[in-house]
Design a protein around this motif. Structure first.
Motif, short mmCIF file in Angstrom:
data_model
loop_
_atom_site.label_atom_id
_atom_site.label_comp_id
_atom_site.label_asym_id
_atom_site.label_seq_id
_atom_site.Cartn_x
_atom_site.Cartn_y
_atom_site.Cartn_z
N UNK A 25 0.74 -0.85 -0.05
CA UNK A 25 -0.08 -0.15 0.10
C UNK A 25 0.69 1.33 -0.50
N UNK A 26 2.02 1.40 0.72
CA UNK A 26 3.02 2.36 1.09
C UNK A 26 3.57 2.18 -0.43
N UNK A 32 2.36 6.05 -7.04
CA UNK A 32 1.03 6.79 -7.09
C UNK A 32 1.89 7.89 -8.01
N UNK A 33 1.63 8.49 -6.61
CA UNK A 33 2.15 10.01 -6.37
C UNK A 33 2.72 10.55 -6.82
N UNK A 49 8.94 11.16 0.08
CA UNK A 49 8.25 11.29 1.69
C UNK A 49 8.52 10.26 2.14
N UNK A 50 7.34 9.72 1.16
CA UNK A 50 5.85 8.14 1.25
C UNK A 50 6.88 7.35 1.00
N UNK A 51 8.18 7.16 -0.38
CA UNK A 51 8.74 6.40 -0.28
C UNK A 51 9.98 5.78 0.64
N UNK A 52 10.26 7.00 1.42
CA UNK A 52 11.58 7.37 2.73
C UNK A 52 10.53 6.27 3.57
N UNK A 56 11.60 2.64 5.78
CA UNK A 56 11.57 2.60 7.22
C UNK A 56 10.31 1.11 7.37
N UNK A 57 9.41 1.60 7.26
CA UNK A 57 8.45 -0.04 7.59
C UNK A 57 8.36 -1.29 6.93
N UNK A 58 9.26 -1.58 6.03
CA UNK A 58 10.02 -2.52 4.95
C UNK A 58 10.64 -3.29 6.68
N UNK A 59 12.11 -2.18 6.20
CA UNK A 59 12.96 -2.53 7.96
C UNK A 59 12.92 -3.24 8.57
#
Length: 323
Positions: A25-26, A32-33, A49-52, A56-59
């Motif tokens: 989703x992220x 998309x953005x 920013x969303x990619x960053x 972090x969430x993936x890590x």
């Protein structure tokens, strides 16, 4: 997610593989953005920013699930043997493929390494899941859901970055496999939806996954052929048709309780938004550009809402617990 740390092995044991749907989703929102920013002629600040945040969430997710694999291999094995959750394992490789696609414009070297790992993982997981499906286990119609499309979606994602990396033939291989199993699974899933009991409440949001295969396949086809031909138009419009079908079920969605499966609706919307922007860019269609903007706005609202609901569920200890 603090209360799910390794200090509480019972919580870690029940840390679900479905959490990787959050990553899809992220990363979908980031892509998309980025497409929306390009279409609007704006700087790619929000998408970066969303990619960053996604990285972090993936890590964090990799660390937690890695700890689960080491400390509770039987729990991981139980998820693998689960007739529904097994389809979510390729969300890990899909996350790598999406991450490489998002990173390719800025850091192509790193993106290629991530893509290579993602392709290898996608191939292994896809073959393993399919072998499990056609093995000696007995599956019932009630086990089937649109979540079974996830391995097929991962295969058609390969060309998105693979073509730019010069891996054209390998991209065609994965694309062909994805299209083949999408058609097969589409027949099975529609049979299940029409002729058998309704989906359980927790799996109802996975209906949105119906949108993802044709939308992603459209983008992949344009990357592979360099043209928006008749087949590309068919794929894109199939995505729109499934979106309209899903909208007919919207009144049922609003009555459902929150579950991690709600994240399943984010990536398909992102895929259709990106596909709309690609069509608009290739053909100059203003209508499709507006559709892309509308879908991106809806997606951003959905992701923000789901982040809040997920945080609330984690705080209330409603997710990482035995079923």
């Amino acid at each position: 997610m603090v209360d799910m740390h390794g200090a509480k092995p019972d919580r870690l044991e029940n840390f679900p593989v479905t959490f990787f749907a959050v990553m899809m989703g992220l990363l979908g929102l980031s892509l998309s953005m980025a497409a929306a920013e390009k279409a609007a002629g704006a700087e790619a600040n929000v998408s970066q920013f969303i990619l960053g945040t996604a990285v972090a969430v993936f890590a964090v997710l990799i660390v937690f699930y890695g700890l689960k694999l080491v400390r509770h291999p039987d729990a991981v094995r139980a998820e693998w043997n689960h007739p529904v959750r097994i389809a979510f394992f390729p969300t890990i490789s899909i996350s790598l493929l999406l991450l490489s696609t998002a990173l390719a414009p800025s850091v192509p070297g790193m993106a290629y390494v991530i893509w290579s790992i993602g392709v290898a993982a996608q191939g292994i997981l896809s073959l393993s899941v399919i072998a499990n499906w056609i093995g000696h286990r007995t599956f019932q119609p009630l086990h089937l859901s649109p979540a079974w499309f996830i391995p097929a979606v991962g295969n058609v994602l390969v060309p998105l970055a693979g073509v730019n990396f010069g891996m054209t033939e390998l991209s065609w291989l994965f694309f062909s496999a994805g299209i083949l199993f999408w058609v097969v699974l589409l027949t099975l899933v529609m049979n299940r939806l029409i002729f058998h009991d309704p989906l359980p409440a927790r799996l109802m949001p996975t209906l949105v996954i119906l949108i993802a295969p044709p939308a992603v396949a459209f983008v992949a086809w344009v990357r592979l052929t360099g043209d928006v031909d008749a087949f590309a138009r068919v794929l894109l419009n199939i995505g729109y048709v499934f979106a309209l079908i899903v909208l007919t079920q919207a009144p049922r969605f609003v009555r459902l309780p929150f579950a991690l499966s709600w994240w399943a609706l984010t990536f398909p919307v992102a895929a259709l938004a990106v596909a709309s922007f690609v069509f608009a860019n290739e053909t100059g269609s203003h209508a499709h550009r507006l559709i892309g903007f509308a879908l991106t706005i809806c997606l951003a609202f959905a992701v923000a809402t789901l982040l809040v609901r997920t945080a609330q569920a984690i705080r209330a200890k409603e997710i990482c617990r035995p079923e």
